[in-house]
Design a protein around this motif. Sequence first.
Motif, PDB file in Angstrom:
ATOM      1  N   VAL A   1      56.817  45.244  58.118  1.00  0.00           N
ATOM      2  CA  VAL A   1      56.457  44.288  57.405  1.00  0.00           C
ATOM      3  C   VAL A   1      55.356  44.972  56.302  1.00  0.00           C
ATOM      4  N   GLN A   2      55.431  44.691  55.122  1.00  0.00           N
ATOM      5  CA  GLN A   2      54.502  45.420  53.909  1.00  0.00           C
ATOM      6  C   GLN A   2      53.308  44.597  53.986  1.00  0.00           C
ATOM      7  N   HIS A   3      52.346  45.466  53.944  1.00  0.00           N
ATOM      8  CA  HIS A   3      51.235  44.706  53.859  1.00  0.00           C
ATOM      9  C   HIS A   3      50.436  45.211  52.460  1.00  0.00           C
ATOM     10  N   TRP A   4      50.066  44.414  51.540  1.00  0.00           N
ATOM     11  CA  TRP A   4      49.517  44.866  50.124  1.00  0.00           C
ATOM     12  C   TRP A   4      48.173  45.360  50.555  1.00  0.00           C
ATOM     13  N   HIS A   5      47.558  46.173  49.588  1.00  0.00           N
ATOM     14  CA  HIS A   5      46.246  46.457  49.593  1.00  0.00           C
ATOM     15  C   HIS A   5      45.687  45.448  48.907  1.00  0.00           C
ATOM     16  N   PRO A   6      44.233  45.015  49.259  1.00  0.00           N
ATOM     17  CA  PRO A   6      43.647  43.992  48.494  1.00  0.00           C
ATOM     18  C   PRO A   6      43.745  43.957  46.927  1.00  0.00           C
ATOM     19  N   VAL A   7      43.721  45.321  46.556  1.00  0.00           N
ATOM     20  CA  VAL A   7      43.765  45.391  45.055  1.00  0.00           C
ATOM     21  C   VAL A   7      45.199  45.091  44.488  1.00  0.00           C
ATOM     22  N   GLN A   8      46.079  45.447  45.291  1.00  0.00           N
ATOM     23  CA  GLN A   8      47.538  44.852  44.925  1.00  0.00           C
ATOM     24  C   GLN A   8      47.723  43.386  44.784  1.00  0.00           C
ATOM     25  N   GLN A   9      47.023  42.749  45.999  1.00  0.00           N
ATOM     26  CA  GLN A   9      47.115  41.435  46.098  1.00  0.00           C
ATOM     27  C   GLN A   9      46.325  40.763  45.012  1.00  0.00           C
ATOM     28  N   ALA A  10      45.401  41.259  44.692  1.00  0.00           N
ATOM     29  CA  ALA A  10      44.657  40.744  43.496  1.00  0.00           C
ATOM     30  C   ALA A  10      45.539  40.835  42.190  1.00  0.00           C
ATOM     31  N   TRP A  11      45.983  42.034  42.021  1.00  0.00           N
ATOM     32  CA  TRP A  11      46.917  42.205  40.956  1.00  0.00           C
ATOM     33  C   TRP A  11      48.009  41.038  40.758  1.00  0.00           C
ATOM     34  N   LEU A  12      48.509  40.925  41.827  1.00  0.00           N
ATOM     35  CA  LEU A  12      49.475  39.946  41.989  1.00  0.00           C
ATOM     36  C   LEU A  12      49.096  38.389  41.701  1.00  0.00           C
ATOM     37  N   ASP A  13      47.749  38.037  42.555  1.00  0.00           N
ATOM     38  CA  ASP A  13      47.233  36.691  41.985  1.00  0.00           C
ATOM     39  C   ASP A  13      46.867  36.388  40.948  1.00  0.00           C
ATOM     40  N   GLU A  14      46.325  37.611  40.193  1.00  0.00           N
ATOM     41  CA  GLU A  14      45.792  37.429  38.866  1.00  0.00           C
ATOM     42  C   GLU A  14      46.885  37.724  37.777  1.00  0.00           C
ATOM     43  N   GLN A  15      47.964  37.951  38.067  1.00  0.00           N
ATOM     44  CA  GLN A  15      49.478  38.050  37.357  1.00  0.00           C
ATOM     45  C   GLN A  15      49.017  39.362  36.248  1.00  0.00           C
ATOM     46  N   VAL A  16      48.446  40.391  36.806  1.00  0.00           N
ATOM     47  CA  VAL A  16      47.872  41.439  35.881  1.00  0.00           C
ATOM     48  C   VAL A  16      49.006  42.272  35.047  1.00  0.00           C
ATOM     49  N   PRO A  17      50.100  42.638  35.716  1.00  0.00           N
ATOM     50  CA  PRO A  17      51.186  43.424  35.084  1.00  0.00           C
ATOM     51  C   PRO A  17      51.868  42.462  34.040  1.00  0.00           C
ATOM     52  N   GLN A  18      52.110  43.289  32.879  1.00  0.00           N
ATOM     53  CA  GLN A  18      52.981  42.595  31.818  1.00  0.00           C
ATOM     54  C   GLN A  18      54.144  43.659  31.849  1.00  0.00           C
TER      55      GLN A  18
ATOM     56  N   ARG B   1      42.582  40.373  32.553  1.00  0.00           N
ATOM     57  CA  ARG B   1      42.989  40.184  33.846  1.00  0.00           C
ATOM     58  C   ARG B   1      42.881  41.377  34.730  1.00  0.00           C
ATOM     59  N   ILE B   2      42.867  42.493  34.326  1.00  0.00           N
ATOM     60  CA  ILE B   2      42.587  43.618  34.837  1.00  0.00           C
ATOM     61  C   ILE B   2      41.034  43.470  35.622  1.00  0.00           C
ATOM     62  N   ARG B   3      40.029  43.143  34.731  1.00  0.00           N
ATOM     63  CA  ARG B   3      38.593  42.980  35.202  1.00  0.00           C
ATOM     64  C   ARG B   3      38.507  41.794  36.212  1.00  0.00           C
ATOM     65  N   THR B   4      39.263  40.674  35.973  1.00  0.00           N
ATOM     66  CA  THR B   4      39.368  39.726  36.802  1.00  0.00           C
ATOM     67  C   THR B   4      39.900  40.011  38.115  1.00  0.00           C
ATOM     68  N   ALA B   5      41.000  40.826  38.175  1.00  0.00           N
ATOM     69  CA  ALA B   5      41.654  41.187  39.396  1.00  0.00           C
ATOM     70  C   ALA B   5      40.876  42.123  40.297  1.00  0.00           C
ATOM     71  N   VAL B   6      39.954  42.973  39.607  1.00  0.00           N
ATOM     72  CA  VAL B   6      38.976  43.887  40.159  1.00  0.00           C
ATOM     73  C   VAL B   6      38.049  42.877  41.115  1.00  0.00           C
ATOM     74  N   HIS B   7      37.322  41.979  40.199  1.00  0.00           N
ATOM     75  CA  HIS B   7      36.504  41.107  40.879  1.00  0.00           C
ATOM     76  C   HIS B   7      37.291  40.435  42.199  1.00  0.00           C
ATOM     77  N   ARG B   8      38.400  40.056  41.908  1.00  0.00           N
ATOM     78  CA  ARG B   8      39.076  39.386  42.945  1.00  0.00           C
ATOM     79  C   ARG B   8      39.251  40.369  44.225  1.00  0.00           C
ATOM     80  N   ALA B   9      39.484  41.584  44.006  1.00  0.00           N
ATOM     81  CA  ALA B   9      39.970  42.357  44.926  1.00  0.00           C
ATOM     82  C   ALA B   9      38.686  42.831  45.737  1.00  0.00           C
ATOM     83  N   ALA B  10      37.524  42.705  44.989  1.00  0.00           N
ATOM     84  CA  ALA B  10      36.187  43.103  45.854  1.00  0.00           C
ATOM     85  C   ALA B  10      35.842  42.006  46.622  1.00  0.00           C
TER      86      ALA B  10
END
Length: 166
Positions: A90-107, A149-158
């Motif tokens: 089972v793959q467990h995302w790091h909270p930063v990776q999860q936040a990146w997904l939640d906030e749809q950071v990557p283009q 989105r990166i800034r939002t994702a950093v806050h979400r990861a925190a």
Amino acid sequence: MFNLTVNAKAYQADVEADTPLLWVIRESLGLTGTKFGCGLAQCGACTMLINGEPTRTCVYPVSALPAGAEVTTIEGVTELTEAPAGETGVQHWHPVQQAWLDEQVPQCGYCQSGQILTAVALLNKNPQPSEEDIENAMINICRCGTYPRIRTAVHRAAQLMQEANS
């Protein structure tokens, strides 16, 4: 011959002393998640963590690694739990990776491994960063301009990290 610890695993690499760490990791060890960007340590696509510090590895010679250094690549951030024989872990995302997904950071996604590792380092040092803290730490270049989105994702990861620790 260089002894390396990458993502908590021991490796040996038979390379020239001036070979950039990026190429040792990608070509000799086969860990290709970290990308080559500018080759001048300016864009941050090549960022890895060396003893927890974000480091631009396209110009960082393997011989400069301190003895016993721990190198973390994007592959080392995600945890994979072992599964019973014949099953997939089972793959467990790091909270930063999860936040990146939640906030749809990557283009396009090219810079994201460096962005994520930079954010991991920031949050490990400062679990509740201010906007200014994020602005000062997240200096990697994103050609797609996903900075809001990166800034939002950093806050979400925190927030995710704080929830996980409580």
